[in-house]
Design a protein around this motif. Sequence first.
Motif, PDB file in Angstrom:
ATOM      1  N   PRO A 123      -2.169   9.590   2.433  1.00 40.88           N
ATOM      2  CA  PRO A 123      -4.147  10.015   1.918  1.00 40.88           C
ATOM      3  C   PRO A 123      -3.853  11.707   1.157  1.00 40.88           C
ATOM      4  O   PRO A 123      -3.183  12.256   1.508  1.00 40.88           O
ATOM      5  N   GLU A 124      -5.414  11.169  -0.028  1.00 48.35           N
ATOM      6  CA  GLU A 124      -5.011  12.090  -0.391  1.00 48.35           C
ATOM      7  C   GLU A 124      -6.655  13.443   0.208  1.00 48.35           C
ATOM      8  O   GLU A 124      -6.858  14.015  -0.848  1.00 48.35           O
ATOM      9  N   SER A 125      -6.875  12.690   0.932  1.00 53.38           N
ATOM     10  CA  SER A 125      -8.537  13.747   1.210  1.00 53.38           C
ATOM     11  C   SER A 125      -8.504  13.499   2.594  1.00 53.38           C
ATOM     12  O   SER A 125      -8.069  12.701   3.397  1.00 53.38           O
ATOM     13  N   ALA A 126      -9.564  14.301   3.439  1.00 49.90           N
ATOM     14  CA  ALA A 126      -9.980  14.085   4.888  1.00 49.90           C
ATOM     15  C   ALA A 126     -10.599  12.235   4.578  1.00 49.90           C
ATOM     16  O   ALA A 126     -10.995  11.347   4.061  1.00 49.90           O
ATOM     17  N   GLY A 127     -10.591  12.317   6.326  1.00 52.96           N
ATOM     18  CA  GLY A 127     -10.943  10.577   6.160  1.00 52.96           C
ATOM     19  C   GLY A 127      -9.827  10.456   7.400  1.00 52.96           C
ATOM     20  O   GLY A 127      -9.416  10.531   7.668  1.00 52.96           O
ATOM     21  N   VAL A 128     -10.530   8.833   7.799  1.00 51.47           N
ATOM     22  CA  VAL A 128     -10.001   7.977   8.338  1.00 51.47           C
ATOM     23  C   VAL A 128      -9.124   7.588   7.725  1.00 51.47           C
ATOM     24  O   VAL A 128      -9.039   6.575   6.728  1.00 51.47           O
ATOM     25  N   HIS A 129      -7.366   7.335   7.851  1.00 53.90           N
ATOM     26  CA  HIS A 129      -6.534   6.213   7.040  1.00 53.90           C
ATOM     27  C   HIS A 129      -5.288   6.053   8.132  1.00 53.90           C
ATOM     28  O   HIS A 129      -4.980   6.435   8.465  1.00 53.90           O
ATOM     29  N   SER A 130      -5.138   3.880   7.172  1.00 50.51           N
ATOM     30  CA  SER A 130      -4.498   3.517   8.278  1.00 50.51           C
ATOM     31  C   SER A 130      -3.415   3.058   7.792  1.00 50.51           C
ATOM     32  O   SER A 130      -3.254   2.642   6.712  1.00 50.51           O
ATOM     33  N   ALA A 131      -2.616   2.622   8.696  1.00 50.97           N
ATOM     34  CA  ALA A 131      -1.048   2.031   8.546  1.00 50.97           C
ATOM     35  C   ALA A 131      -0.367   1.911   9.662  1.00 50.97           C
ATOM     36  O   ALA A 131      -0.118   2.329  10.335  1.00 50.97           O
ATOM     37  N   ASP A 132      -0.263   0.528   9.100  1.00 53.62           N
ATOM     38  CA  ASP A 132       0.996   0.017  10.296  1.00 53.62           C
ATOM     39  C   ASP A 132       2.163  -0.369  10.037  1.00 53.62           C
ATOM     40  O   ASP A 132       2.402   0.410   8.774  1.00 53.62           O
ATOM     41  N   VAL A 133       3.214   0.288  10.973  1.00 50.06           N
ATOM     42  CA  VAL A 133       4.443   0.442  10.604  1.00 50.06           C
ATOM     43  C   VAL A 133       4.723  -1.198  11.433  1.00 50.06           C
ATOM     44  O   VAL A 133       4.759  -1.233  13.285  1.00 50.06           O
ATOM     45  N   ASN A 168      13.154  -0.791  15.169  1.00 45.49           N
ATOM     46  CA  ASN A 168      12.797   0.656  14.718  1.00 45.49           C
ATOM     47  C   ASN A 168      12.344   0.210  13.313  1.00 45.49           C
ATOM     48  O   ASN A 168      12.540  -0.823  12.769  1.00 45.49           O
ATOM     49  N   GLY A 169      11.424   0.958  12.571  1.00 45.90           N
ATOM     50  CA  GLY A 169      10.797   0.613  11.537  1.00 45.90           C
ATOM     51  C   GLY A 169      10.063   1.542  10.936  1.00 45.90           C
ATOM     52  O   GLY A 169       9.507   3.325  11.498  1.00 45.90           O
ATOM     53  N   THR A 170       9.994   1.713   9.178  1.00 44.10           N
ATOM     54  CA  THR A 170       8.864   3.338   8.679  1.00 44.10           C
ATOM     55  C   THR A 170       7.980   2.042   7.612  1.00 44.10           C
ATOM     56  O   THR A 170       7.942   1.655   7.453  1.00 44.10           O
ATOM     57  N   ALA A 171       7.053   3.436   7.546  1.00 42.86           N
ATOM     58  CA  ALA A 171       5.749   3.160   6.919  1.00 42.86           C
ATOM     59  C   ALA A 171       5.521   4.474   5.961  1.00 42.86           C
ATOM     60  O   ALA A 171       6.044   5.500   7.061  1.00 42.86           O
ATOM     61  N   THR A 172       4.880   4.189   5.138  1.00 41.52           N
ATOM     62  CA  THR A 172       4.876   5.480   4.120  1.00 41.52           C
ATOM     63  C   THR A 172       2.986   5.641   4.024  1.00 41.52           C
ATOM     64  O   THR A 172       2.986   4.552   3.571  1.00 41.52           O
TER      65      THR A 172
END
Length: 102
Positions: free
Chosen positions: A88-98, A81-85
């Motif tokens: 995003p402050e606005s529209a668009g595509v935002h990326s985060a890996d876990v 298991n894992g978590t990430a935070t």
Amino acid sequence: MCGAPVQGQTLPAGVDVEKETVIVGRVLSAEDQQPVGGAYVRLLDESGEFTAEVVASGTGDFRFFAAPGTWTLRALSSTGNGTATIAPESAGVHSADVLVAK
């Protein structure tokens, strides 16, 4: 059986990233950075409340449509298991890996 849809990072036709906030990422093994397919990825709001859940694709990809703000991504898999935070402050595509680990 969970009703969470399997995801990928390719956006559906008609998605306007100028108006919509999209969170994309991959579930990866913390040990060797390899993709973890089939993980359940949950989207939790700023207060920790469950908002949505998807199943990562075979290559570990996932996607959520959300609003700007602070979100927690929680991945649950047989690999660990894992978590990430992500915040995003606005529209668009935002990326985060876990990263997941036992």
